[in-house]
Scaffold this active site. Structure first.
Site, mmCIF file in Angstrom:
data_model
loop_
_atom_site.group_PDB
_atom_site.id
_atom_site.type_symbol
_atom_site.label_atom_id
_atom_site.label_comp_id
_atom_site.label_asym_id
_atom_site.label_seq_id
_atom_site.Cartn_x
_atom_site.Cartn_y
_atom_site.Cartn_z
ATOM 1 N N CYS A 44 0.829 -1.207 0.000
ATOM 2 C CA CYS A 44 0.000 0.000 0.000
ATOM 3 C C CYS A 44 0.861 1.254 0.000
ATOM 4 C CB CYS A 44 -0.908 0.025 1.216
ATOM 5 S SG CYS A 44 -1.812 -1.503 1.418
ATOM 6 N N HIS A 66 13.812 -0.345 11.369
ATOM 7 C CA HIS A 66 14.786 -0.148 10.291
ATOM 8 C C HIS A 66 15.613 -1.364 9.922
ATOM 9 C CE1 HIS A 66 13.613 3.962 10.733
ATOM 10 N NE2 HIS A 66 14.086 4.015 11.961
ATOM 11 N N VAL A 88 5.509 -21.490 -7.650
ATOM 12 C CA VAL A 88 4.890 -22.760 -7.294
ATOM 13 C C VAL A 88 4.097 -23.226 -8.518
ATOM 14 C CG1 VAL A 88 3.352 -23.967 -5.716
ATOM 15 C CG2 VAL A 88 4.759 -22.068 -4.886
ATOM 16 N N ASP A 292 -5.672 -11.192 -0.238
ATOM 17 C CA ASP A 292 -6.346 -10.782 -1.470
ATOM 18 C C ASP A 292 -6.796 -11.946 -2.349
ATOM 19 O OD1 ASP A 292 -5.660 -8.340 -0.515
ATOM 20 O OD2 ASP A 292 -4.614 -7.652 -2.313
ATOM 21 N N TYR A 437 -15.185 13.899 23.861
ATOM 22 C CA TYR A 437 -15.481 15.302 23.643
ATOM 23 C C TYR A 437 -14.576 16.233 24.433
ATOM 24 C CZ TYR A 437 -17.646 19.849 24.180
ATOM 25 O OH TYR A 437 -17.853 21.195 24.229
#
Lengths: 568, 568
Positions: A44, A66, A88, A292, A437
Site C-alpha cells: 500500500c 529499520h 509454485v 487478497d 469530547y
C-alpha cells in the site's frame, strides 16, 4: 510435535502467518516461497514510494526499527527459510507436496508440507486492448513494477501520464505523478464518478473537484479503446478522443490470484476467490488461505465479499498463524472500510454506499451534513462533510462516508462507525454514540450524532431533503421549473445571490421568518438554503407549522455547494 | 394537544431539550428558567476563553452560524421564552407549579407546568479551608465566573497562580494561565498522579512531564490547608510548604445540583444525583432530568454512574425533548470517555482505568504499547502510547487509554473503542477490529490491533511484562537487585548505555541473539529492552525457546522511558 509449514506468497499475509506460527511453535519449520526477489514489503506504500514521499524501496521492506525484511532477516531473526525467485507450479494435496520452479535457472523440485498457506494475493487486471503491452504501460502490481515506474520518472522521460481507473490505487498514483513529479496527469474512468463502488456521487464529485484544483484532469464515462506508440506508448485513444501520454498506469482493479488453488481442486468461487471458513481454512483442512486471494463474509450482507486490503491480510495472517499451531482463532469477515488522502483532503468510508445498499435489496436512504470538526468556537477547525446510509425499515445503519481536511478528523469518525457496524447499530445508536469530547477535538454534539439525528428526522418523515446535485440541476433548470430558492441566512450572506437573481433567489433570514411569513410563496416548491443545512432545517419546521410543506432542505448547505464546485 | 413545558437550567441540556421539543410540538409553549443572565453557552469552552483562544465570551454563546443564543434568540428563532436572573425556589409537584424568584428585584411568582425538565447541572466543589472566600480565589463554574477570571488576568494583577486539583478542568485552566498569559502556574493535587480516576499512573506521568516541560509546576500528594492574604489571596499553605499566589483556581470536582429535586421529594442517590430511568424520567413521571445533575447506568459495571459532560448532556437533552412530545427515546447509559489537549499532546481514555476496574472487582490487567500513528515508512508520523485494560477471566475489554501528538490520531483510536465498549468486545475483537487503513492515516496492523494481540499474548501467559515505573524502580535499585538489563536493539542504540553501565546494561541485538545465546546470563532476571517493545518481545520468545524464562519485556520500550521523563 514439530511440523513443516509451507507458505506461498511472502507479502503481508504470508510473513504474518509464518511469524505468528513460529512464535507459537518455535521448534517447527517454516518455508516461505515467493516468485519475486523482493518480499515482505508494504504494498500500500507503493504510491508514496513512486511519489518520492518514501525515498527508498527498502523503506517499504523495513520493520519499524529499520531492519530490511529480506531472506537473511527471516532466517536470522525469525528462523524462517525463504525461497525467493521461486514459482509454485502445482500443489499435490494427496502427497502433501508443492512443485517449485526456480525462475532464474528453471530448476524444479518437490517440497513436502504438513500444512500449507496460500497467500498469493491478487493480480492487477489488465485491459484487453491493443497496445496494453507497450513500453511505458504499467500496472501497480508489485515493488519491482513500482521501481520500474519510478525509474521512468527519474529518467525524466515522462511529461504526460494517463491513469486508467479512478479507484484508490488510480487516484493515489495520479497524485504521486502530479504532485511531486509535476507530470501533466489525466485520470480516465468508465464509470460516471471516481471511486464508484465506494462513495456516493456527491462525495466523489467533491473529491474530484479537489483533484482538478490540483491540476489533475479527470475524464469520466470514457472508455479507453487502444494505446499506441512506436517504441513506447505515445497516445491513448478513447471513445471520446485522443490523449498524449508518455506513461500509462492501468489501475482497473485486481482479481484474486487463485489459479494454483483451482488447479489443486480447492473450492474457488465464481469470482475466482478461494473459499475459506472462519478459521481461514480452505476446502482442504491442511491448507489455509487469506488476504487478497480469498473471499470472506460481508458482515452486512451476510454474503461472501471480496475485500483486498493489506490491513485485513495482516490480521488474517495472524489468525492463520494461530490456527497452524492448533489454535482456534476466527476471522468473522468484514464490513469494508476505505480511506484515502487526496492532496490536502481525506475521504473515507465504511460499510456500503447508497447505491450498493440498494443493489443489495435494502430500501435505503442517505443523509448528508456538513459540520465543523471541532467546537465551532475553537479557533482552529475545518468543515467535514459526512453521509450516513440507513435502512428505512429497520433503521439500521448500512454505511458512512466522510470528506474533510487532511487531518485525522474524518478518519476518526468513520473509524468509530466502522468499529460498530458489525453489531448492527440503528440510527438511535448513532444519535447517542458515545464519543470523546473536548473543544479542541470535537463538538458537544459530534457530526456523527448529528447524522444520526438527521437520519431519524428523515425516517420519521419530518423533513424532505435535496442533495447538492439535485440542487444544481434545479438551479440550472430554474427558468423551466417553479422552484423558489429561499435563503435562510442573514442578509449579508444572501445579498450577492438575491441581488443577482431577484426572480429566483429570495432572502428571508430564519430568525425573521415568522414575522415575514406573508412573503413566502405558498404555491411553489421551496428550496431552503443556509450555510450548512441547520438553519434551513429550522426554517423548514417553521414553514410546516404554517402549513407550508412543499419544501426541500438543501443537505450540507452552501458550504457543500461550494465544495462540490458549483458556481451560481 | 398544546402543553406548557418548563425547563430549569438554560445551559447544554435545557436548551437542547427545549428546542427538540419545540421542533416536535411547535404549538406547545416552553419556558426556560435560569439563575444567571448568561445562558446556553459552551461551558467546556471556558478554559479556551480564559486562555484567549476564544477571544470573546459571546463566541461561547453563539451558534455555528454566529447568532448569540440570548433571550431574544430563543424568543425569535426558537419560540421559547427564557426567564433569566430567575431562581427556582421550589417545585410543587402536586399542583404542578414552580416557585420562581427574580434575583434582581426578589419578586416571586408561581409558574404552572404540564411537564418539567431539570437541567440544573453541577456545582463546583469548594474546599472547606480558611481563606476559600478570599478575593482572587475562583471556581470554574459558569461564564460569569470565567469572565471575572479573565478580567483579573487582563488587569495584569496576576503573576503567580495556583490551581488546586489535577482533573481535566484544573489542567485545562493551568494550560490557559501558563501558555497564553505566561503566568507562573502551580498545580496542586492530593492524589499521587494527575487525572487520577481517569488514566493510569504511567499515562499520567507522561502527561505530567509534558506539563512540566511547559513550565507548569505539578505538586502531587499534597494537601492544601489554607489560603491567606489581606486584601486578596497572597499565598497557599499546604502540608508541604507555602506557595505565593495572586490567583487560586479551585478545580476539585463537581457535585450534582440536586437540592431542588431533593426538596421536592424526587428520588436522589446517596451521591446526590437525581435518579432517572432510561427515558430520563425522574421518580415523578411529569418531571424529566438530565445532564450533570443525574446519574445514568455505567454500561460496563451495570451500576449507576456519574458522568458530568457537556456532550452527554446535549444527547440526553434531545432524548428528553423527544419524550416530552410523547416519544419513546432512550438513553442507555455511558461507558465514560475523556480527551484533553495538554499543550502539544493529546490524552484520551474510554471505559475504566486499571485501578477502577480492580476496585470494581475485575481481575484486570493492562498492556501498554507504543507505535507510530501512520505506516512507519510514511514520512510524517508520531509515536502513540496506548494502554488496554482487560478482564483476565472473560478476556473482555474494560478500557483503553492513549497519549500522542496534538493531532486526532489518539482521538481516532480511543473513539473507535469507546464506540464498541458497550457491546462487550473481547481482546480478539480488538485484534481483528476493522479500522480504516491507508499509509497516511494508519499502519496495516493498527496500534489497536497490536494492543489486542499483546493482551492476548499476556492472557495466554506467553509473555511477562514490566511497566516503565517498575523499570525505573528496578534500575534505581540495580545495585541491590540481581536484574540484568538486556538491550535488544542494534549496537548503535545500545552503545551509550552499555558503555556507561558495563555491569548492568548488556547489549545483544535481537537478530544476533540466537548466535550469542551463551552470553546471556541464565541465573538472573532479565529486563528486555528495545525502542518500542517489539524486538524485545521477539527476544523474549527466543530466550524462552532456550529455556530462559525469567525475563521481563519493558512495555513501550525506551521511547516510553524517554516520554516518561526518566533519564538513565
Amino acid at each position: 510435535m514439530s511440523q513443516h509449514v509451507v507458505v506461498i506468497g511472502a507479502v503481508a499475509l504470508g510473513p504474518k502467518a509464518a511469524c505468528r506460527f513460529k512464535r507459537l511453535e518455535p521448534d517447527s519449520k517454516v518455508t516461505m516461497v515467493d516468485g519475486s526477489d523482493l518480499i515482505s514489503y508494504g504494498g500500500c506504500g507503493i504510491p508514496y514510494f513512486v511519489s518520492g514521499d518514501v525515498s527508498d524501496a527498502s523503506q517499504l521492506q523495513s520493520t519499524s526499527f529499520h531492519m530490511v525484511r529480506d531472506v537473511k532477516f527471516f532466517h536470522n531473526v525469525k528462523d524462517i527459510d525463504v525461497l525467493i525467485n521461486t514459482r509454485v507450479l502445482s500443489i499435490d494435496r494427496k502427497n502433501k507436496t508443492v512443485r517449485l520452479q526456480n525462475v532464474v535457472d528453471q530448476r524444479e523440485e518437490d517440497l513436502p508440507y504438513d500444512q500449507l498457506v496460500l497467500g498469493a494475493g491478487s493480480l492487477p487486471k489488465r485491459l484487453p486492448i491493443p497496445g496494453a503491452d507497450l513500453k511505458g504501460v504499467f500496472t501497480v502490481s508489485n515493488l519491482n513494477g513500482a521501481m520500474a515506474i519510478k525509474q521512468g520518472l527519474a529518467d525524466g522521460a515522462v511529461e504526460k501520464a494517463v491513469v486508467i481507473g479512478a479507484g484508490a490505487i488510480g487516484l493515489e498514483m495520479a497524485e504521486a505523478l502530479a504532485d511531486l513529479w509535476g507530470i501533466d496527469t489525466t485520470v480516465i474512468a468508465r464509470a460516471d464518478q471516481i471511486l464508484s463502488r465506494i462513495v456516493s456521487p456527491n462525495m466523489a464529485h467533491m473529491a474530484q473537484c479537489h483533484l482538478e484544483e490540483n491540476d489533475i484532469s479527470v475524464h469520466l464515462g470514457e472508455k479507453v479503446l487502444k494505446l499506441e506508440g512506436t517504441d513506447r506508448v505515445e497516445k491513448v485513444t478513447t471513445d471520446k478522443g485522443v490523449i498524449d501520454a508518455d506513461m500509462v498506469i492501468m489501475a482497473v482493479g485486481v482479481a484474486p490470484n487463485s489459479e494454483l488453488a483451482k488447479a489443486a481442486g480447492l473450492e474457488v468461487s465464481a469470482n475466482g476467490a478461494i473459499v475459506v471458513n472462519k478459521w481461514m481454512q480452505t476446502s482442504d483442512p491442511h491448507i489455509f488461505a487469506g488476504g487478497d486471494c480469498v473471499e470472506i463474509p460481508h458482515l452486512l450482507t451476510g454474503k461472501p465479499g471480496y475485500f483486498p486490503s493489506g490491513s485485513l491480510a495482516n490480521r488474517q495472517g495472524r489468525v492463520i498463524g494461530t490456527n497452524l499451531a492448533g489454535g482456534n482463532a476466527k476471522f468473522e469477515g468484514a464490513v469494508g472500510t476505505f480511506v484515502i488522502k487526496v492532496f490536502e483532503m481525506s475521504l473515507a468510508s465504511a460499510g456500503m454506499s447508497l447505491k450498493t445498499a440498494k443493489a443489495e435489496g435494502w430500501d435505503a436512504l442517505s443523509v448528508f451534513i456538513s459540520q465543523f470538526d471541532r467546537a465551532h468556537f475553537y479557533p482552529e477547525k475545518g468543515l467535514m462533510y459526512m453521509e450516513l446510509i440507513v435502512d428505512r425499515k429497520t433503521e439500521k445503519v448500512l454505511g458512512v462516508q466522510g470528506l474533510g481536511d487532511m487531518t485525522d478528523a474524518v478518519f476518526a469518525r468513520v473509524n468509530a462507525v466502522a468499529a460498530i457496524l458489525k453489531y448492527g447499530p440503528t440510527t438511535a445508536d448513532i444519535s447517542n454514540l458515545e464519543l470523546l469530547y473536548a473543544p479542541p477535538f470535537s463538538a458537544a454534539m459530534d457530526i456523527l450524532n448529528a447524522l444520526g439525528n438527521t437520519a431519524e428526522n428523515v425516517l420519521r418523515e419530518k423533513i424532505k431533503l435535496i442533495d447538492v446535485d439535485q440542487f444544481a440541476e434545479w438551479w440550472r433548470d430554474r427558468d423551466g421549473s417553479d422552484a423558489v430558492f429561499l435563503d435562510c441566512r442573514g442578509w449579508g450572506n444572501a445579498k450577492p445571490f438575491a441581488e443577482k437573481y431577484p426572480d429566483d433567489w429570495k432572502s428571508i433570514p430564519q430568525d425573521e421568518l415568522k414575522m415575514r411569513m406573508d412573503e413566502v410563496p405558498r404555491d411553489k416548491p421551496l428550496v431552503l438554503i443556509c450555510n450548512t443545512g441547520v438553519r434551513s432545517y429550522e426554517a423548514q419546521l417553521n414553514l410546516r407549522q404554517e402549513g407550508i410543506t412543499n419544501t426541500y432542505n438543501l443537505q450540507g448547505g452552501m458550504a457543500t455547494v461550494k465544495k462540490w464546485g458549483f458556481d451560481l
